[in-house]
Write a protein that holds these residues in place. Sequence first.
Motif, mmCIF file in Angstrom:
data_model
loop_
_atom_site.group_PDB
_atom_site.id
_atom_site.type_symbol
_atom_site.label_atom_id
_atom_site.label_comp_id
_atom_site.label_asym_id
_atom_site.label_seq_id
_atom_site.Cartn_x
_atom_site.Cartn_y
_atom_site.Cartn_z
ATOM 1 N N THR A 82 90.289 -55.633 -100.389
ATOM 2 C CA THR A 82 90.723 -54.686 -98.677
ATOM 3 C C THR A 82 89.446 -54.778 -98.352
ATOM 4 O OG1 THR A 82 91.982 -53.397 -98.226
ATOM 5 C CG2 THR A 82 91.550 -52.966 -100.194
ATOM 6 N N ARG A 84 90.693 -51.439 -96.788
ATOM 7 C CA ARG A 84 90.741 -50.087 -96.922
ATOM 8 C C ARG A 84 89.455 -49.730 -97.981
ATOM 9 N NH1 ARG A 84 97.047 -50.133 -96.017
ATOM 10 N NH2 ARG A 84 97.328 -51.760 -94.280
ATOM 11 N N SER A 85 89.528 -48.602 -97.319
ATOM 12 C CA SER A 85 88.027 -47.666 -98.383
ATOM 13 C C SER A 85 88.851 -46.482 -98.601
ATOM 14 C CB SER A 85 86.967 -48.183 -98.205
ATOM 15 O OG SER A 85 86.714 -47.756 -96.707
ATOM 16 N N LYS A 90 92.995 -45.741 -102.239
ATOM 17 C CA LYS A 90 93.151 -46.753 -103.466
ATOM 18 C C LYS A 90 94.112 -46.123 -104.204
ATOM 19 C CE LYS A 90 87.563 -47.210 -102.893
ATOM 20 N NZ LYS A 90 86.679 -46.342 -103.504
ATOM 21 N N TYR A 101 90.220 -52.186 -107.475
ATOM 22 C CA TYR A 101 90.113 -52.242 -106.126
ATOM 23 C C TYR A 101 88.951 -52.447 -105.690
ATOM 24 C CZ TYR A 101 91.883 -49.845 -102.021
ATOM 25 O OH TYR A 101 92.199 -49.809 -100.736
ATOM 26 N N THR A 103 86.474 -52.922 -102.144
ATOM 27 C CA THR A 103 86.790 -53.049 -101.313
ATOM 28 C C THR A 103 85.160 -54.061 -100.407
ATOM 29 O OG1 THR A 103 84.943 -51.295 -101.671
ATOM 30 C CG2 THR A 103 87.266 -50.356 -101.167
#
Length: 238
Positions: A82, A84-85, A90, A101, A103
């Motif tokens: 994703t 989204r960081s 997370k 996860y 990024t």
Amino acid sequence: MKEPQLLIVEDEQAILHMLITILKKENFFHIDAASSAEEALVLCKMKSYDLILLDITLPGRSGFEVCPLIREISDASIFFLTARSTDLDKLSGFAVGADDYITKPFNPLEVAARIKVHLRRRLGSVPRVEANLFEFGPLSVNTNAGEVRLHGQPVELPAQVYQLLLFFCRHPNQLFSKSQLYEKVWGEEFFGEDNTVMVHIRKLREKIEASPSNPKFIVTVRGLGYKFIPEGGTHESL
């Protein structure tokens, strides 16, 4: 080692093509692809995957929404993919069941390396689970035949105890509270004074544990719930 099965769930075709191209060069995985959450769920019902690369921003359901649904039907490791960081994103990812996860933007070679390391650890320490057969040391569950065996000998289980064992087999090394187990296995809302889960845990231990008072497969985590340990190694019941 059998060729690991990898599913990539990504709706951006450029990213999907790049990942497939890089990962195929590793000559290490068999790769399937899905462009939506619904397609991913269909594939997970049809096939047993070792690892799923799951984009969070998908058409229809998000990765956050579909991850728990995948967990219901697959024991695959799940890596979120994703843009989204933030720390909150997370933490949300790990809270719904992600194992890692990643990024965007990312280095696809690094992604390939992380997947290979994870799968070698996973497949080297966790028994392989086929679509209809779970094998954990001396314990085996054949879902097609509805048959449980311990050291090769058949084990007779009441229907709900069998469903509890099957749920644990599908979610190895995951911690579940009494309320979660009741809602997932019995499909009903849990009330705090209900001892149904404890009674069925005890019955299951009596059937599959060498020493039910010192369980190796189904261990208690004090104040939190229960966890199924597929290796059946040395663990203290708290």
